[in-house]
Scaffold this motif. Structure first.
Motif, mmCIF file in Angstrom:
data_model
loop_
_atom_site.group_PDB
_atom_site.id
_atom_site.type_symbol
_atom_site.label_atom_id
_atom_site.label_comp_id
_atom_site.label_asym_id
_atom_site.label_seq_id
_atom_site.Cartn_x
_atom_site.Cartn_y
_atom_site.Cartn_z
ATOM 1 N N CYS A 171 7.779 -5.012 7.541
ATOM 2 C CA CYS A 171 6.542 -4.500 6.954
ATOM 3 C C CYS A 171 6.851 -3.763 5.659
ATOM 4 C CB CYS A 171 5.841 -3.550 7.920
ATOM 5 S SG CYS A 171 5.271 -4.358 9.410
ATOM 6 N N GLN A 179 1.188 -1.174 2.731
ATOM 7 C CA GLN A 179 0.073 -1.469 1.849
ATOM 8 C C GLN A 179 -0.930 -0.328 1.981
ATOM 9 O OE1 GLN A 179 -0.176 -4.186 -0.331
ATOM 10 N NE2 GLN A 179 1.960 -4.322 0.263
ATOM 11 N N PRO A 180 -1.546 0.076 0.891
ATOM 12 C CA PRO A 180 -2.487 1.197 0.949
ATOM 13 C C PRO A 180 -3.794 0.810 1.638
ATOM 14 C CG PRO A 180 -2.456 0.238 -1.228
ATOM 15 C CD PRO A 180 -1.394 -0.467 -0.444
ATOM 16 N N TYR A 181 -4.388 1.791 2.324
ATOM 17 C CA TYR A 181 -5.654 1.564 3.006
ATOM 18 C C TYR A 181 -6.752 2.530 2.589
ATOM 19 C CZ TYR A 181 -3.381 -1.770 6.028
ATOM 20 O OH TYR A 181 -2.719 -2.865 6.491
ATOM 21 N N ALA A 182 -6.404 3.732 2.196
ATOM 22 C CA ALA A 182 -7.428 4.716 1.851
ATOM 23 C C ALA A 182 -6.917 5.597 0.719
ATOM 24 C CB ALA A 182 -7.761 5.584 3.061
ATOM 25 N N SER A 183 -7.829 6.208 0.003
ATOM 26 C CA SER A 183 -7.426 7.120 -1.074
ATOM 27 C C SER A 183 -8.291 8.366 -1.037
ATOM 28 C CB SER A 183 -7.559 6.448 -2.442
ATOM 29 O OG SER A 183 -8.917 6.244 -2.748
#
Length: 193
Positions: free
Chosen positions: A167, A170-174
């Motif tokens: 893995c 990867q970004p999911y929230a900011s």
């Protein structure tokens, strides 16, 4: 009769507008997260289990009952593009156990430089510091390629792995933040460095 929109109101609206423009301009380029490589796909080319490995700095030996997994990864990317990967983003997720249902995630211990071929000699760099500070960038010799290879070492891997996944975060929230303030102790420590 009260009227709204006097000089004070207009001044406040003007200041608010200028402040809004300043905030908008200060976040230009910050609408996408940093260090998210432009990667097409990732594959595991090879996996070998080690009791120890050596770097230019020192030898790392694993505890009894565990091994280190050295994975060679194939990473597809746009030809001519340079990519940068942070070591903190790379993890090995796997199932193990007699029935193959125990879940685990192994921390990475070292990453190599990029290469054009899976069998090229790729010097490893160990993580003496925070893994967020360790990054690898494809150099001029690999950036032209549409696929590159990277070796990654993971610690404390059990002997009965049934399936594994690599893995790369990867970004999911900011969230926008103003950070935190340095204390006197922080500033003194920074000045000593």
């Amino acid at each position: 009769n009260k009227t709204y929109g006097g000089k004070k109101m207009k001044r406040a609206m003007c200041i608010s507008g200028i402040l809004g423009i300043f905030i908008a301009l200060s976040t230009v380029g910050q609408n996408s997260p940093p260090l998210v490589p432009d990667i097409g796909s990732i594959g595991i080319v090879n996996c070998i289990y080690l009791e120890k490995y050596e770097t230019d700095q020192y030898t790392v030996t694993e505890e009894a009952g565990y091994r280190m997994a050295l994975l060679t990864l194939k990473i597809e990317k746009p030809a001519g593009a340079e990519i940068e990967i942070a070591a903190a983003d790379i993890t090995l997720h796997y199932y193990h156990g007699d029935d193959g249902t125990k879940e685990e995630v192994a921390p990475r211990d070292a990453i190599s430089t990029f290469s054009k071929r899976p069998d090229d000699d790729k010097p490893l760099k160990t993580l003496k510091c925070s893994p967020g500070w360790m990054k690898r960038t494809s150099g001029a010799h690999t950036s032209a390629s549409s696929e590159v290879y990277l070796d990654v070492v993971f610690r404390k891997v059990e002997n009965n792995i049934s399936k594994m996944w690599i893995c790369i975060a990867q970004p999911y929230a900011s969230q926008t933040t103003s950070g935190w303030e340095l204390t006197r102790k922080d500033r003194e420590a920074l000045e000593e460095e």
